[in-house]
Design a protein around this motif. Structure first.
Motif, PDB file in Angstrom:
ATOM      1  N   THR A  17      30.956  48.944  37.247  1.00 22.19           N
ATOM      2  CA  THR A  17      31.968  49.246  38.270  1.00 22.19           C
ATOM      3  C   THR A  17      32.048  50.772  38.390  1.00 22.19           C
ATOM      4  O   THR A  17      32.973  51.393  37.873  1.00 22.19           O
ATOM      5  N   PRO A  18      31.079  51.369  39.064  1.00 27.18           N
ATOM      6  CA  PRO A  18      31.030  52.835  39.187  1.00 27.18           C
ATOM      7  C   PRO A  18      31.979  53.330  40.280  1.00 27.18           C
ATOM      8  O   PRO A  18      32.816  52.568  40.794  1.00 27.18           O
ATOM      9  N   PHE A  19      31.834  54.594  40.626  1.00 29.92           N
ATOM     10  CA  PHE A  19      32.607  55.175  41.725  1.00 29.92           C
ATOM     11  C   PHE A  19      31.773  55.145  43.001  1.00 29.92           C
ATOM     12  O   PHE A  19      30.549  55.086  42.971  1.00 29.92           O
TER      13      PHE A  19
ATOM     14  N   HIS B  60      36.510  59.337  43.512  1.00 34.41           N
ATOM     15  CA  HIS B  60      36.657  58.440  42.367  1.00 34.41           C
ATOM     16  C   HIS B  60      37.197  57.068  42.770  1.00 34.41           C
ATOM     17  O   HIS B  60      37.930  56.423  42.019  1.00 34.41           O
ATOM     18  N   ASP B  61      36.815  56.605  43.960  1.00 36.96           N
ATOM     19  CA  ASP B  61      37.207  55.262  44.379  1.00 36.96           C
ATOM     20  C   ASP B  61      36.303  54.241  43.699  1.00 36.96           C
ATOM     21  O   ASP B  61      35.078  54.427  43.643  1.00 36.96           O
ATOM     22  N   PRO B  62      36.870  53.150  43.179  1.00 34.98           N
ATOM     23  CA  PRO B  62      36.046  52.158  42.481  1.00 34.98           C
ATOM     24  C   PRO B  62      35.100  51.428  43.427  1.00 34.98           C
ATOM     25  O   PRO B  62      35.466  51.077  44.552  1.00 34.98           O
ATOM     26  N   ASP B  63      33.898  51.215  42.959  1.00 39.21           N
ATOM     27  CA  ASP B  63      32.873  50.512  43.726  1.00 39.21           C
ATOM     28  C   ASP B  63      32.737  49.097  43.150  1.00 39.21           C
ATOM     29  O   ASP B  63      32.215  48.918  42.048  1.00 39.21           O
ATOM     30  N   LEU B  64      33.204  48.114  43.887  1.00 37.59           N
ATOM     31  CA  LEU B  64      33.166  46.724  43.418  1.00 37.59           C
ATOM     32  C   LEU B  64      31.959  45.969  43.955  1.00 37.59           C
ATOM     33  O   LEU B  64      31.895  44.741  43.850  1.00 37.59           O
ATOM     34  N   SER B  65      30.991  46.681  44.512  1.00 38.61           N
ATOM     35  CA  SER B  65      29.851  46.009  45.132  1.00 38.61           C
ATOM     36  C   SER B  65      29.013  45.221  44.128  1.00 38.61           C
ATOM     37  O   SER B  65      28.440  44.182  44.472  1.00 38.61           O
ATOM     38  N   TYR B  66      28.944  45.703  42.868  1.00 39.43           N
ATOM     39  CA  TYR B  66      28.179  44.966  41.853  1.00 39.43           C
ATOM     40  C   TYR B  66      28.871  43.645  41.517  1.00 39.43           C
ATOM     41  O   TYR B  66      28.210  42.619  41.321  1.00 39.43           O
ATOM     42  N   ILE B  67      30.200  43.673  41.447  1.00 42.22           N
ATOM     43  CA  ILE B  67      30.945  42.441  41.201  1.00 42.22           C
ATOM     44  C   ILE B  67      30.778  41.487  42.380  1.00 42.22           C
ATOM     45  O   ILE B  67      30.575  40.276  42.200  1.00 42.22           O
TER      46      ILE B  67
ATOM     47  N   TRP C 257      40.733  56.689  36.404  1.00 38.31           N
ATOM     48  CA  TRP C 257      40.656  56.863  37.854  1.00 38.31           C
ATOM     49  C   TRP C 257      40.979  55.565  38.587  1.00 38.31           C
ATOM     50  O   TRP C 257      41.440  55.592  39.736  1.00 38.31           O
ATOM     51  N   PHE C 258      40.741  54.413  37.937  1.00 42.24           N
ATOM     52  CA  PHE C 258      41.075  53.137  38.566  1.00 42.24           C
ATOM     53  C   PHE C 258      42.591  52.994  38.728  1.00 42.24           C
ATOM     54  O   PHE C 258      43.071  52.412  39.699  1.00 42.24           O
ATOM     55  N   ILE C 259      43.332  53.521  37.762  1.00 45.77           N
ATOM     56  CA  ILE C 259      44.792  53.514  37.893  1.00 45.77           C
ATOM     57  C   ILE C 259      45.214  54.473  38.997  1.00 45.77           C
ATOM     58  O   ILE C 259      46.061  54.152  39.843  1.00 45.77           O
ATOM     59  N   VAL C 260      44.607  55.668  38.994  1.00 47.73           N
ATOM     60  CA  VAL C 260      44.941  56.670  40.012  1.00 47.73           C
ATOM     61  C   VAL C 260      44.638  56.140  41.410  1.00 47.73           C
ATOM     62  O   VAL C 260      45.405  56.358  42.355  1.00 47.73           O
ATOM     63  N   SER C 261      43.535  55.419  41.558  1.00 56.34           N
ATOM     64  CA  SER C 261      43.144  54.927  42.883  1.00 56.34           C
ATOM     65  C   SER C 261      44.160  53.948  43.451  1.00 56.34           C
ATOM     66  O   SER C 261      44.343  53.870  44.669  1.00 56.34           O
ATOM     67  N   LYS C 262      44.822  53.188  42.578  1.00 57.12           N
ATOM     68  CA  LYS C 262      45.807  52.196  43.023  1.00 57.12           C
ATOM     69  C   LYS C 262      47.197  52.796  43.195  1.00 57.12           C
ATOM     70  O   LYS C 262      47.983  52.350  44.036  1.00 57.12           O
ATOM     71  N   THR C 263      47.513  53.801  42.373  1.00 56.80           N
ATOM     72  CA  THR C 263      48.865  54.387  42.395  1.00 56.80           C
ATOM     73  C   THR C 263      48.776  55.905  42.378  1.00 56.80           C
ATOM     74  O   THR C 263      49.214  56.553  41.415  1.00 56.80           O
TER      75      THR C 263
END
Length: 428
Positions: free
Chosen positions: A85-87, A92-99, A273-279
């Motif tokens: 789950t890279p950026f 630093h937005d999460p990349d969910l493309s692999y999931i 960064w995943f926390i930061v991206s959401k909040t």
């Protein structure tokens, strides 16, 4: 609930050890990975990563017929997804493309009663998003988000929390946080993990399980940032940060961590960064800590520049082209081969772009540099490093801790050399 066949999607640093541990319990495991070379290596009973004891477990599992690898998913009772789950982009937005790709790959072989577990460290809500992707691909099956406890497919999130170099042991001994989308989802996941987990399996909901992993690593990141910032402040004030921390830690309620060249790896350098991206408006301390740790490699680079200039000033006849900079270590932590998000790699890249001095990298856990660096960067030995004029300690591998302080200028980011002298550019 009986699990006769398990599918492990993603055979990297977490997926392969997890698959091997399940297989060691005499459960049939089908490993799935897009990397054909990794698949072929595993099917020979060998491993493509460095992890103590893993080679023996994989060899035995393959030889006994409990583990095999393939590039295409096959039917199973449970599917575990452990993909990156890279950026994406520069924020630093999460990349969910692999999931997403993994979910859509397993969807055609899903059947009623299957369990799907997301192990990938993910931003809050990723498990629910995965469930939506599965539902879109298989409208003939029901999922927890629409049918609750009566769904055909059970879905849960169970993040890994293991230490590289000790993965096999910690997979078995550590507690597991299991977040099902429903109670029945959690119970099914618990039953699966209790196949090998000796620690406690603790259930919660999917969002809390996702946030738990992010919280653990953000806590560590904040504490590391304090130590790293303290090292920058101490250098500015002419204070030995290692002595300072040692003295401060004599307080009964103080336990400051050790500074380093930054923070690396696939967890601590990423998860906050995943926390930061959401909040973004609420995660002020977490964001600042990330920025402090992300800044540290640039600070180290400047220390190396200063060391080169200092050497040239003390040796008027020398030129920059004649000054070899020896960089000790590339991995993100000691005694492993994992270079993901490694600050040492970032530092060498910056140095290679900015200085004309030849750079010698000493990394006993890799065989080649794989085209990672531009400029005059070569992989060398400890014997060759002794001839360098500037020495940069980036990773405190066990072999490096045995070294005497080298001749020349020293930039020590790990506190390995000259404990009595201030770190940073040496006075030699």
């Amino acid at each position: 609930m009986q699990f006769h066949t398990i599918s492990m999607v993603g055979l990297g640093y977490i997926g392969l050890p997890t698959a091997a541990v399940f297989a060691s319990r005499k459960i049939k495991v089908i490993g799935v990975d897009v990397n054909q070379k990794a698949v072929d290596t595993i099917n020979r009973g060998e491993i493509h990563i460095v992890e103590p004891d893993l080679d023996m477990v994989v060899h035995a599992a393959v030889k006994e017929g409990y583990l095999r690898a393939t590039t295409m998913p096959e039917p199973a009772d449970a599917f575990l997804i452990a993909v990156p789950t890279p950026f994406k982009g520069g924020n630093h937005d999460p990349d969910l493309s692999y999931i997403e790709s993994a979910a859509k790959a397993i969807a055609p072989v899903l059947k009623k009663g299957n369990l799907v577990i997301l192990e990938s460290t993910s931003p809050v809500g990723a498990t629910e998003q995965m469930a939506e992707w599965l539902a879109e691909s298989r409208p003939d099956l029901s999922f927890p988000q629409t049918h609750g406890e009566e769904s055909d497919i059970r879905i849960a999130h169970c993040p890994e929390r293991v230490l590289p170099g000790h993965v096999i042991r910690e997979l078995v001994q550590n507690d597991r946080i299991i977040g099902g989308m429903t109670r029945k989802c959690s119970d099914a996941a618990c039953a699966l993990y209790k196949t090998f987990v000796e620690g406690e399996c603790i259930t919660t909901n999917a969002r809390t399980a996702e946030m738990c992993k992010l919280t653990e690593n953000s806590f560590r990141d904040v504490n590391i940032a304090f130590a790293n910032e303290l090292s920058v402040i101490s250098e500015k004030l002419g204070i030995n940060v290692w002595e300072l921390i040692s003295l401060a830690n004599r307080h009964p309620r103080v336990n400051i961590l050790q500074p380093g060249p930054g923070v690396g790896g696939h967890c601590i350098a990423v998860d906050p960064w995943f926390i930061v991206s959401k909040t973004p408006e609420q995660a002020k301390l977490i964001r600042t800590s990330r920025e402090v740790n992300d800044f540290k490699p640039s600070w180290v680079k400047e220390q190396v520049h200063a060391a080169v200039e200092c050497y040239l000033q003390e040796n008027p006849g020398a030129t920059k082209e004649e000054v070899t900079v020896a960089c000790y270590g590339l991995a993100f932590k000691p005694d492993i081969d994992d270079l993901r998000e490694s600050p040492a790699v970032e530092i060498v890249k910056m140095l290679a772009k900015e200085i004309v001095s030849p750079i010698l990298v000493i990394e006993p856990h890799v065989n080649d540099l794989g085209g990672r660096f531009d400029g005059d960067v070569t992989l060398g030995s400890l014997d060759e490093a002794q001839k360098a004029q500037v020495h940069v300690m980036l990773v405190d591998h066990t072999d490096f801790k045995k070294l005497n302080v080298p001749q020349g200028k020293v930039v020590d980011t790990r506190g390995v050399w000259t404990a009595e002298a201030p770190r940073g550019v040496s006075k030699k």
